[in-house]
Enzyme design. Structure first.
Site, PDB file in Angstrom:
ATOM      1  N   GLY A  73       0.727  -1.064   0.143  1.00  0.00           N
ATOM      2  CA  GLY A  73      -0.023  -0.298   0.134  1.00  0.00           C
ATOM      3  C   GLY A  73       0.723   0.836   0.122  1.00  0.00           C
ATOM      4  O   GLY A  73       2.113   1.232   0.137  1.00  0.00           O
ATOM      5  N   PHE A  77       1.077   9.418   3.850  1.00  0.00           N
ATOM      6  CA  PHE A  77       1.782   9.242   5.356  1.00  0.00           C
ATOM      7  C   PHE A  77       2.680   8.391   4.256  1.00  0.00           C
ATOM      8  O   PHE A  77       4.116   9.173   5.022  1.00  0.00           O
ATOM      9  CB  PHE A  77       0.995   8.059   6.195  1.00  0.00           C
ATOM     10  N   GLY A  78       2.621   7.505   3.777  1.00  0.00           N
ATOM     11  CA  GLY A  78       4.321   7.030   3.605  1.00  0.00           C
ATOM     12  C   GLY A  78       3.762   5.664   1.586  1.00  0.00           C
ATOM     13  O   GLY A  78       2.948   5.128   1.574  1.00  0.00           O
ATOM     14  N   ARG A  79       4.695   4.725   2.246  1.00  0.00           N
ATOM     15  CA  ARG A  79       4.635   3.607   1.659  1.00  0.00           C
ATOM     16  C   ARG A  79       4.101   2.626   3.714  1.00  0.00           C
ATOM     17  O   ARG A  79       4.811   2.305   3.555  1.00  0.00           O
ATOM     18  CB  ARG A  79       6.073   2.908   0.543  1.00  0.00           C
ATOM     19  N   ASP A 184     -10.572  11.431   9.278  1.00  0.00           N
ATOM     20  CA  ASP A 184      -9.853  10.971   7.794  1.00  0.00           C
ATOM     21  C   ASP A 184     -11.385  10.109   8.276  1.00  0.00           C
ATOM     22  O   ASP A 184      -9.655   8.617   7.386  1.00  0.00           O
ATOM     23  CB  ASP A 184      -7.862  10.640   8.673  1.00  0.00           C
TER      24      ASP A 184
END
Length: 369
Positions: A73, A77-79, A184
């Site tokens: 994913g 935020f990042g990976r 969120d």
């Protein structure tokens, strides 16, 4: 970790935690909070054990040096990588993008929230790493995507997911003190296990809710397009009813099988809420909301009731939206009417199942306007 597409200190619940970008300072803050975890955690379901402090070397080994084949994913935020830690447990490891202070702040918020909050429908934090410029979070691994890549979800599974997500939000709003505003909520942040039990994830934007006589907290507008409450977008005033609106959007996605915003659709159908408005709470047209992939395999009465609950969640005025505890009770009632083949032709009730679902809190919420 792809999917569908906290509490206070006893002395001073609003005390701010100072930190810097230096890894030692950030790590020390997390360690301090972890040591005080038993005092910070509100009453609720506990997972037991504490968050483990990993080294970068350990997490690199767990992911085979962050190999692309282990990437499951990617987001703001990042990976996120699938990995195996020394205990043999399969985990999901989220690696922060190196984009400065904002990322570190979200890392700290999410880490502290998940250290302090525990519930069956919240993802469990196994550990973290704050070493050098690297920021990583280690979660329990959730194996299912929403919507699944194999075949569409049946009606009963969709209701199961909705009920579990509602219970997670109810815990944040009603059990935790002061309440936590998720901020969120979206389908992509609802993770599923092998049995489609949902868990809320990604708490980087979460905020402590208002306390005392305050009706909201003022903050910079953040969230995901298509899910944010219009009153929050216009005013920057955030409260738990902002989450209720976002949950209504997720309910719409579960009912319709559509995305909150889909640019591939025709202009009038790109925004799910705009397209669905004419059908919500309409006894003659509500069936047009149903996902065609369900092929009519759903209880009509329960679909109508869920559409009414969804409509209430999406009310333009925040004080008219129900509380998440009311929503959870309503979905629990819907879940008590599962789809059974050959029995889906019942006539919807003349009145919504929760006609006065938000009446109990209208007076106290009127001041939000």
């Amino acid at each position: 970790m792809s999917c569908f597409s906290c509490s206070s200190r006893h002395k001073d619940p609003r005390k701010r935690i100072a930190y810097t970008n230096a890894s030692q300072s950030l790590s020390r803050v997390v360690d301090t909070i972890e040591c005080e975890k038993n005092n910070l955690s509100p009453d609720g379901e506990r997972s037991g054990g504490g968050a483990h402090k990993f080294t970068l070397r350990q997490l690199a080994a767990a992911t085979e040096n962050f190999r692309e084949a282990n990437l499951i994913g990617e987001g703001g935020f990042g990976r996120v990588y699938k990995g195996h830690i020394n205990s043999g447990q399969i985990v999901a490891i989220k690696q922060l993008n190196r984009n400065g202070q904002q990322g570190s702040q979200e890392f700290l918020v999410e880490c502290l929230m998940l250290i302090m909050l525990h519930h069956t429908n919240l993802v469990s934090l196994i550990g973290y790493c704050a070493e050098g410029q690297e920021r990583l979070l280690v979660y329990e691994y959730m194996s299912q995507d929403l919507p699944p890549k194999r075949e569409p979800l049946d009606w009963n599974t969709r209701i199961k997911i909705a009920l579990g997500a509602a219970k997670g939000l109810t815990y944040l709003h009603d059990v935790v003190n002061p309440p936590v505003i998720y901020r969120d909520l979206k389908s992509a942040n609802i993770l599923l296990d092998d049995e489609f039990n949902p868990k809320l994830s990604d708490f980087g934007l979460a905020k402590l809710g208002p306390v005392g006589d305050d009706t909201h907290v003022s903050t910079r507008v953040m969230g995901t397009y298509g899910y944010c409450a219009p009153d929050y977008i216009m005013s920057g005033k955030l409260n738990v009813k902002s989450d209720v609106y976002s949950f209504g959007v997720v309910l719409l996605e579960l009912i319709t099988g559509r995305q909150a915003f889909d640019i591939s659709k025709e202009f009038g159908e790109q925004k799910l809420i705009v397209w669905s408005r004419p059908f919500l709470n309409d006894r003659r047209r509500f069936v047009q909301l149903a996902d065609p992939l369900l092929q009519g395999h759903y209880p009509r009465r329960a679909l109508y009731q869920l559409s009414v609950v969804t409509s209430l969640c999406l009310h333009e005025k925040p004080h008219m939206r129900p509380t998440m505890s009311d929503v959870t009770a309503a979905i629990d009632y819907v879940a008590s009417q599962p789809y059974i083949p050959g029995t889906n032709c019942s006539t919807p009730p003349l009145s919504p199942p929760l006609k006065d679902v938000s009446s109990s809190n209208r007076n106290e919420d009127n001041k939000e306007d």
